[in-house]
Design a protein around this motif. Structure first.
Motif, PDB file in Angstrom:
ATOM      1  N   SER A  23      24.508  -9.397 -13.129  1.00  0.00           N
ATOM      2  CA  SER A  23      24.017 -10.437 -14.045  1.00  0.00           C
ATOM      3  C   SER A  23      24.314 -11.842 -13.564  1.00  0.00           C
ATOM      4  CB  SER A  23      24.608 -10.222 -15.439  1.00  0.00           C
ATOM      5  OG  SER A  23      26.023 -10.254 -15.384  1.00  0.00           O
ATOM      6  N   GLU A  24      25.325 -12.021 -12.717  1.00  0.00           N
ATOM      7  CA  GLU A  24      25.677 -13.354 -12.242  1.00  0.00           C
ATOM      8  C   GLU A  24      24.997 -13.696 -10.915  1.00  0.00           C
ATOM      9  OE1 GLU A  24      27.396 -15.403 -14.172  1.00  0.00           O
ATOM     10  OE2 GLU A  24      27.336 -13.754 -15.618  1.00  0.00           O
ATOM     11  N   ALA A  25      24.318 -12.736 -10.319  1.00  0.00           N
ATOM     12  CA  ALA A  25      23.712 -12.957  -9.002  1.00  0.00           C
ATOM     13  C   ALA A  25      22.369 -13.666  -9.143  1.00  0.00           C
ATOM     14  CB  ALA A  25      23.516 -11.628  -8.279  1.00  0.00           C
ATOM     15  N   PRO A  26      21.985 -14.467  -8.148  1.00  0.00           N
ATOM     16  CA  PRO A  26      20.643 -15.075  -8.163  1.00  0.00           C
ATOM     17  C   PRO A  26      19.567 -14.002  -8.109  1.00  0.00           C
ATOM     18  CG  PRO A  26      22.050 -16.090  -6.493  1.00  0.00           C
ATOM     19  CD  PRO A  26      22.760 -14.859  -6.961  1.00  0.00           C
ATOM     20  N   ILE A  27      18.373 -14.369  -8.537  1.00  0.00           N
ATOM     21  CA  ILE A  27      17.231 -13.455  -8.540  1.00  0.00           C
ATOM     22  C   ILE A  27      16.391 -13.668  -7.293  1.00  0.00           C
ATOM     23  CG2 ILE A  27      15.066 -12.868  -9.711  1.00  0.00           C
ATOM     24  CD1 ILE A  27      16.451 -13.803 -12.335  1.00  0.00           C
ATOM     25  N   ALA A  28      16.037 -12.573  -6.640  1.00  0.00           N
ATOM     26  CA  ALA A  28      15.009 -12.586  -5.591  1.00  0.00           C
ATOM     27  C   ALA A  28      13.754 -11.987  -6.198  1.00  0.00           C
ATOM     28  CB  ALA A  28      15.456 -11.781  -4.374  1.00  0.00           C
ATOM     29  N   LEU A  29      12.714 -12.798  -6.347  1.00  0.00           N
ATOM     30  CA  LEU A  29      11.470 -12.353  -6.978  1.00  0.00           C
ATOM     31  C   LEU A  29      10.437 -12.092  -5.888  1.00  0.00           C
ATOM     32  CD1 LEU A  29       9.878 -13.716 -10.192  1.00  0.00           C
ATOM     33  CD2 LEU A  29       8.448 -13.308  -8.194  1.00  0.00           C
ATOM     34  N   PHE A  30       9.884 -10.880  -5.874  1.00  0.00           N
ATOM     35  CA  PHE A  30       8.992 -10.438  -4.809  1.00  0.00           C
ATOM     36  C   PHE A  30       7.533 -10.497  -5.263  1.00  0.00           C
ATOM     37  CE2 PHE A  30      13.103  -8.722  -3.922  1.00  0.00           C
ATOM     38  CZ  PHE A  30      13.202  -8.663  -2.537  1.00  0.00           C
ATOM     39  N   LEU A  31       6.691 -11.134  -4.423  1.00  0.00           N
ATOM     40  CA  LEU A  31       5.254 -11.233  -4.683  1.00  0.00           C
ATOM     41  C   LEU A  31       4.503 -10.491  -3.580  1.00  0.00           C
ATOM     42  CD1 LEU A  31       6.253 -14.565  -5.537  1.00  0.00           C
ATOM     43  CD2 LEU A  31       4.161 -14.005  -6.753  1.00  0.00           C
ATOM     44  N   HIS A  32       3.730  -9.497  -3.983  1.00  0.00           N
ATOM     45  CA  HIS A  32       3.108  -8.589  -3.020  1.00  0.00           C
ATOM     46  C   HIS A  32       1.819  -9.140  -2.419  1.00  0.00           C
ATOM     47  CE1 HIS A  32      -0.045  -7.396  -5.864  1.00  0.00           C
ATOM     48  NE2 HIS A  32       0.879  -7.209  -6.796  1.00  0.00           N
ATOM     49  N   GLU A  33       1.343  -8.429  -1.422  1.00  0.00           N
ATOM     50  CA  GLU A  33       0.114  -8.777  -0.709  1.00  0.00           C
ATOM     51  C   GLU A  33      -1.122  -8.508  -1.555  1.00  0.00           C
ATOM     52  OE1 GLU A  33      -0.884  -5.915   2.425  1.00  0.00           O
ATOM     53  OE2 GLU A  33       0.698  -4.630   1.618  1.00  0.00           O
ATOM     54  N   GLY A  34      -2.309  -8.776  -0.964  1.00  0.00           N
ATOM     55  CA  GLY A  34      -3.563  -8.649  -1.686  1.00  0.00           C
ATOM     56  C   GLY A  34      -3.919  -7.246  -2.123  1.00  0.00           C
ATOM     57  N   LEU A  35      -3.382  -6.226  -1.511  1.00  0.00           N
ATOM     58  CA  LEU A  35      -3.604  -4.846  -1.944  1.00  0.00           C
ATOM     59  C   LEU A  35      -2.308  -4.187  -2.381  1.00  0.00           C
ATOM     60  CD1 LEU A  35      -6.216  -3.486   0.632  1.00  0.00           C
ATOM     61  CD2 LEU A  35      -6.582  -4.085  -1.766  1.00  0.00           C
ATOM     62  N   GLY A  36      -1.281  -4.987  -2.663  1.00  0.00           N
ATOM     63  CA  GLY A  36       0.028  -4.439  -2.947  1.00  0.00           C
ATOM     64  C   GLY A  36       0.263  -4.121  -4.407  1.00  0.00           C
ATOM     65  N   SER A  37       1.471  -3.642  -4.671  1.00  0.00           N
ATOM     66  CA  SER A  37       1.933  -3.299  -6.012  1.00  0.00           C
ATOM     67  C   SER A  37       3.425  -3.020  -5.906  1.00  0.00           C
ATOM     68  CB  SER A  37       1.205  -2.060  -6.550  1.00  0.00           C
ATOM     69  OG  SER A  37       1.549  -0.912  -5.776  1.00  0.00           O
ATOM     70  N   ILE A  38       4.066  -2.759  -7.028  1.00  0.00           N
ATOM     71  CA  ILE A  38       5.475  -2.371  -6.987  1.00  0.00           C
ATOM     72  C   ILE A  38       5.672  -1.188  -6.047  1.00  0.00           C
ATOM     73  CG2 ILE A  38       7.342  -1.307  -8.315  1.00  0.00           C
ATOM     74  CD1 ILE A  38       6.526  -2.974 -10.703  1.00  0.00           C
ATOM     75  N   ALA A  39       4.845  -0.152  -6.216  1.00  0.00           N
ATOM     76  CA  ALA A  39       5.037   1.076  -5.439  1.00  0.00           C
ATOM     77  C   ALA A  39       4.823   0.853  -3.948  1.00  0.00           C
ATOM     78  CB  ALA A  39       4.091   2.160  -5.946  1.00  0.00           C
ATOM     79  N   MET A  40       3.928  -0.040  -3.586  1.00  0.00           N
ATOM     80  CA  MET A  40       3.622  -0.229  -2.164  1.00  0.00           C
ATOM     81  C   MET A  40       4.732  -0.947  -1.409  1.00  0.00           C
ATOM     82  SD  MET A  40      -0.459  -0.725  -1.645  1.00  0.00           S
ATOM     83  CE  MET A  40      -0.237  -0.595   0.130  1.00  0.00           C
ATOM     84  N   TRP A  41       5.626  -1.644  -2.122  1.00  0.00           N
ATOM     85  CA  TRP A  41       6.784  -2.234  -1.451  1.00  0.00           C
ATOM     86  C   TRP A  41       7.718  -1.153  -0.910  1.00  0.00           C
ATOM     87  CZ3 TRP A  41       7.180  -7.005   0.145  1.00  0.00           C
ATOM     88  CH2 TRP A  41       6.698  -8.090  -0.600  1.00  0.00           C
ATOM     89  N   ARG A  42       7.666   0.024  -1.570  1.00  0.00           N
ATOM     90  CA  ARG A  42       8.604   1.106  -1.260  1.00  0.00           C
ATOM     91  C   ARG A  42      10.033   0.612  -1.460  1.00  0.00           C
ATOM     92  NH1 ARG A  42       5.311   3.687   3.941  1.00  0.00           N
ATOM     93  NH2 ARG A  42       3.372   4.034   2.766  1.00  0.00           N
ATOM     94  N   ASP A  43      10.933   0.836  -0.521  1.00  0.00           N
ATOM     95  CA  ASP A  43      12.342   0.539  -0.755  1.00  0.00           C
ATOM     96  C   ASP A  43      12.784  -0.802  -0.165  1.00  0.00           C
ATOM     97  OD1 ASP A  43      14.783   1.458  -1.941  1.00  0.00           O
ATOM     98  OD2 ASP A  43      15.582   1.788   0.076  1.00  0.00           O
ATOM     99  N   TRP A  44      11.853  -1.553   0.432  1.00  0.00           N
ATOM    100  CA  TRP A  44      12.284  -2.763   1.126  1.00  0.00           C
ATOM    101  C   TRP A  44      12.916  -3.811   0.213  1.00  0.00           C
ATOM    102  CZ3 TRP A  44      10.436  -7.957   1.387  1.00  0.00           C
ATOM    103  CH2 TRP A  44      11.118  -8.727   2.349  1.00  0.00           C
ATOM    104  N   PRO A  45      12.380  -4.091  -0.979  1.00  0.00           N
ATOM    105  CA  PRO A  45      13.064  -5.078  -1.827  1.00  0.00           C
ATOM    106  C   PRO A  45      14.519  -4.720  -2.108  1.00  0.00           C
ATOM    107  CG  PRO A  45      10.846  -4.700  -2.640  1.00  0.00           C
ATOM    108  CD  PRO A  45      11.099  -3.662  -1.578  1.00  0.00           C
ATOM    109  N   ARG A  46      14.790  -3.437  -2.313  1.00  0.00           N
ATOM    110  CA  ARG A  46      16.176  -3.019  -2.547  1.00  0.00           C
ATOM    111  C   ARG A  46      17.025  -3.236  -1.300  1.00  0.00           C
ATOM    112  NH1 ARG A  46      18.671  -0.120  -6.382  1.00  0.00           N
ATOM    113  NH2 ARG A  46      16.651   0.287  -7.374  1.00  0.00           N
ATOM    114  N   GLN A  47      16.472  -2.915  -0.140  1.00  0.00           N
ATOM    115  CA  GLN A  47      17.209  -3.128   1.104  1.00  0.00           C
ATOM    116  C   GLN A  47      17.586  -4.605   1.264  1.00  0.00           C
ATOM    117  OE1 GLN A  47      14.963  -1.678   4.449  1.00  0.00           O
ATOM    118  NE2 GLN A  47      14.575   0.313   3.510  1.00  0.00           N
ATOM    119  N   LEU A  48      16.614  -5.484   1.008  1.00  0.00           N
ATOM    120  CA  LEU A  48      16.884  -6.907   1.186  1.00  0.00           C
ATOM    121  C   LEU A  48      17.882  -7.411   0.149  1.00  0.00           C
ATOM    122  CD1 LEU A  48      16.206  -9.344   2.940  1.00  0.00           C
ATOM    123  CD2 LEU A  48      14.435  -9.949   1.273  1.00  0.00           C
TER     124      LEU A  48
END
Length: 278
Positions: free
Chosen positions: A39-64
């Protein structure tokens, strides 16, 4: 951080309802928190590509987020994933990315309770069209952002982009690409043709946001791979010329999706950039 009453949950995916505004009806947006307990950490907000979605990111947002020690916020833009589909008789306008940056994203932040103090600590991580939207948000709200990382962004239209998008249309209509994309979108034709039609619209060739980048006032890292078949180094070089203090990361390989095809090199570059500012 509070979640608005308009949000509901389904497994680890949540849905926020955005009230109608001028130029758009009500929207349902699917979103997901990563490491919400930080709750105290900054937010990294991810915006996907033109054919993307939550599912298409796969696990990369979590890795980062693991590398950066941040919370993650991932969502599917209208027309993609399980968010409100684009009506099949509606064409995205030439300025659709500006609309996403200046209207839809702020409305979503309001709906899920990300207030101004949180936004001032927030980082945007945008890929392709999502990178362009990140730049437009940073330009429109220079005081409400800690920094941005844009990966293979577009700031003007190149012929290589148009050619590759035209080839994608052929593949979508003649190969199994439609079935593959159907795994990630509730209405795959809405997702594909919304993106494909506007990029192949002759009027879109004049789209150019380089002039708007001058008002960006936050740390900015722009990433481009040499072997990207949707854009060239001219994109991030134009960013460096217009956005003061922008830093560039040029990858020798990574294609149009370095987060998938060169993730270690990309993660190292992002961690080093963010770490210098921490």
């Amino acid at each position: 951080m509070n979640t608005s009453p308009a949000a509901s949950t389904s497994d680890d995916i949540r849905f926020a309802t955005l009230a109608p505004r001028a130029g758009r009806g009500a929207l349902t947006i699917e979103y997901q928190w990563i490491h919400a307990d930080r709750s105290e950490a900054p937010i990294a907000l991810f915006l996907h590509e033109g054919l993307g979605s939550i599912a298409m990111w796969r696990d990369w947002p979590r890795q980062l987020c693991d590398r950066l020690g941040m919370r993650g916020f991932v969502y599917s833009r209208p027309g993609y994933g399980r968010s409100t589909p684009r009506p099949h008789d509606v064409k995205w306008p030439v300025d659709f990315m500006s609309h996403q940056a200046r209207d839809v994203l702020p409305a979503l932040l309001d709906a899920v309770g990300i207030d101004e103090p949180e936004r001032r600590r927030m980082w945007l991580i945008g890929h392709s069209d999502g990178g362009s939207i990140s730049l437009l948000y940073a330009s429109a709200f220079p005081r409400l952002l800690r920094g941005a990382v844009v990966i293979a962004p577009h700031v003007f239209v190149e012929e290589i982009s148009v050619q590759s998008i035209a080839e994608a249309k052929v593949a979508y209509e003649r190969t199994d690409l439609r079935n593959k994309l159907g795994r990630y979108h509730a209405d795959v034709d809405s997702a594909f043709y919304g993106w494909n039609d506007i990029w192949l619209n002759p009027e879109f060739k004049a789209w150019n946001i380089v002039g708007e980048l001058r008002s960006i006032d936050c740390p900015l890292l722009a990433v481009q791979a040499e072997d990207d078949h949707y854009g060239t180094m001219a994109q991030i070089e134009a960013i460096a010329q217009s956005a003061k203090g922008a830093q560039l990361c040029k990858l020798s390989i990574g294609g149009h999706s370095p987060h998938r095809d060169a993730s270690e090199a990309l993660n190292d570059a992002v961690e080093a950039f963010v770490g210098r500012l921490a």
